[in-house]
Design a protein around this motif. Structure first.
Motif, PDB file in Angstrom:
ATOM      1  N   HIS A   1      -6.764  -2.425   4.748  1.00 46.59           N
ATOM      2  CA  HIS A   1      -5.984  -1.514   5.622  1.00 46.59           C
ATOM      3  C   HIS A   1      -6.396   0.022   4.956  1.00 46.59           C
ATOM      4  O   HIS A   1      -7.053   0.650   6.124  1.00 46.59           O
ATOM      5  CB  HIS A   1      -4.776  -1.950   5.563  1.00 46.59           C
TER       6      HIS A   1
ATOM      7  N   HIS B   1       6.224   2.078   3.807  1.00 50.12           N
ATOM      8  CA  HIS B   1       6.263   1.123   2.734  1.00 50.12           C
ATOM      9  C   HIS B   1       6.739   1.410   1.451  1.00 50.12           C
ATOM     10  O   HIS B   1       6.825   0.885   0.524  1.00 50.12           O
ATOM     11  CB  HIS B   1       4.763   0.503   2.695  1.00 50.12           C
TER      12      HIS B   1
ATOM     13  N   HIS C   1       0.833  -1.296   0.209  1.00 53.38           N
ATOM     14  CA  HIS C   1       0.104  -0.015  -0.027  1.00 53.38           C
ATOM     15  C   HIS C   1       0.823   1.279   0.115  1.00 53.38           C
ATOM     16  O   HIS C   1       2.024   1.111   0.017  1.00 53.38           O
ATOM     17  CB  HIS C   1      -1.027   0.006   1.091  1.00 53.38           C
TER      18      HIS C   1
ATOM     19  N   ASP D   1       0.064  -4.507   5.647  1.00 52.57           N
ATOM     20  CA  ASP D   1      -0.913  -3.819   7.014  1.00 52.57           C
ATOM     21  C   ASP D   1      -2.159  -4.196   6.602  1.00 52.57           C
ATOM     22  O   ASP D   1      -2.586  -4.410   5.314  1.00 52.57           O
ATOM     23  CB  ASP D   1      -0.579  -2.463   7.002  1.00 52.57           C
TER      24      ASP D   1
ATOM     25  N   HIS E   1       1.257   3.750   2.173  1.00 49.52           N
ATOM     26  CA  HIS E   1       1.826   4.625   3.191  1.00 49.52           C
ATOM     27  C   HIS E   1       3.424   4.739   3.018  1.00 49.52           C
ATOM     28  O   HIS E   1       3.964   4.036   2.528  1.00 49.52           O
ATOM     29  CB  HIS E   1       1.766   3.924   4.309  1.00 49.52           C
TER      30      HIS E   1
END
Ligand SMILES: [Zn+2]
Length: 341
Positions: free
Chosen positions: A92, A40, A35, A115, A37
């Motif tokens: 998530h 990451h 994802h 996540d 974020h």
């Protein structure tokens, strides 16, 4: 009988025989990114991710997200050099995905969660699991203390916070991560009639995601001269910002799973902490292991050691993979030092 896939940890999760890194924080030849974020994110020669994660990374990181992308729709198999890769929704944040990897020669399989959470949300797809004989899962909240209240109760706390703030003539301010948590708050309160004023980073992310969200309330970008009657949403990092300090009479709430930690309110220095989280809680982590039914489990992030001991007592072959961020997370900080969860 197939031999289990080999997984190692060297600054990141590596499935060497598939030539694949999972969410590495450094530039890799070929990486799956679960994802968008920032903890990451890194620029890779080839990034495998969901279509929406690719869009968000391009909007969020611009040229830093350059490089080749292979974006796969959820559920569709991608056959690559003797391996079948499939992305599954992780629940998530918008676009977040898990990776299911299968070695064609003998059917050995691996599920990497990134996540995730099992609970339903207003701003992203529900997580979907598949059986795998190796499970690599995150354990941010991997101790029994972190069992989140039912969603209705958390939403009730949010409504109550807003009611008290307005009745006391205070401007309510929510601290929520600009990608994910902020949109979850907005979508959850879409039909309530509240008008929102968003920090620029939250406003930009919300505009990017708007076509993918079901319904949003009225929202505008922050303007300090027109805050009266508005609900403010700011990223947690702006807690000490001059912009907010200049506002008279605010009432603040941090939205985070760490709200269940006894001293969270004082650590975050807010009026209230509300356990709205985009991660799995302890019960969901246990449920995940039951759903995936693996022969072996590797744990990353958060309470890896504790959850490994817990799973072993339940008869699973479980071990922590790397040991990088446990105490940071206990303070509500991610590996990048940003408030999380
Ligand atoms: Zn995340």
């Amino acid at each position: 009988m197939s031999q289990l896939l080999s997984v190692s940890y060297r600054r990141g999760i590596h499935v060497a025989e598939a030539g694949l890194w999972l969410d590495p924080q450094f530039s890799a030849e070929c990486a799956f990114v679960s994802h968008a974020h920032s903890d990451h994110f890194a620029r890779h020669r080839l990034t495998i991710c969901s279509e929406l994660t690719h869009q968000i990374m391009t909007a969020r990181y611009g040229k830093r997200a350059a490089g080749a992308f292979l974006s796969i729709p959820f559920g569709e198999p991608l056959i690559r050099e003797g391996w079948t890769l499939r992305l599954l929704p992780a629940g998530h944040i918008a676009g977040s995905s898990m990776l299911h990897l299968r070695r064609e020669a003998d059917g050995a399989s691996l599920l990497y969660t990134g996540d995730y959470k099992l609970r339903s949300s207003s701003s992203c797809e529900l997580a979907r699991f598949e059986q795998a004989d190796t499970l690599v899962m995150e354990t941010t909240f991997g101790v029994p203390q972190y069992r989140f209240p039912p969603r209705d109760k958390v939403i009730g706390q949010i409504h109550n916070f807003l009611r008290v703030a307005f009745e006391s003539g205070e401007t309510p301010v929510f601290y929520a991560y600009s990608l994910g948590k902020a949109q979850e708050l907005l979508c959850t309160l879409a039909d309530t009639g509240y008008c929102f004023m968003l920090h620029r980073s939250v406003w930009e992310m919300t505009r990017t995601l708007a076509p993918h969200l079901s319904a949003l309330p009225a929202y505008e970008c922050f303007d300090s001269s027109r805050t009266e009657g508005k609900v403010l949403v700011f990223p947690p990092a702006s807690r000490k910002s001059q912009t907010l300090r200049k506002l008279k009479k605010t009432r603040t709430a941090m939205l985070s799973g760490w709200a269940l930690s006894p001293s969270a309110k004082y650590r975050y220095d807010v009026d209230e902490v509300i356990p709205l989280s985009d991660h799995a809680d302890y019960s969901e982590l246990l449920e995940t292991v039951t759903l995936v039914n693996p022969k072996r489990v590797f744990l990353v992030h958060g309470y890896t050691q504790e959850f490994a001991i817990d799973l072993r007592a339940r008869g699973y072959d479980a071990r922590a993979l790397g040991r990088h961020d446990q105490m940071e997370l206990d303070l509500g900080l991610s590996r990048s030092g940003m408030p999380t969860a």
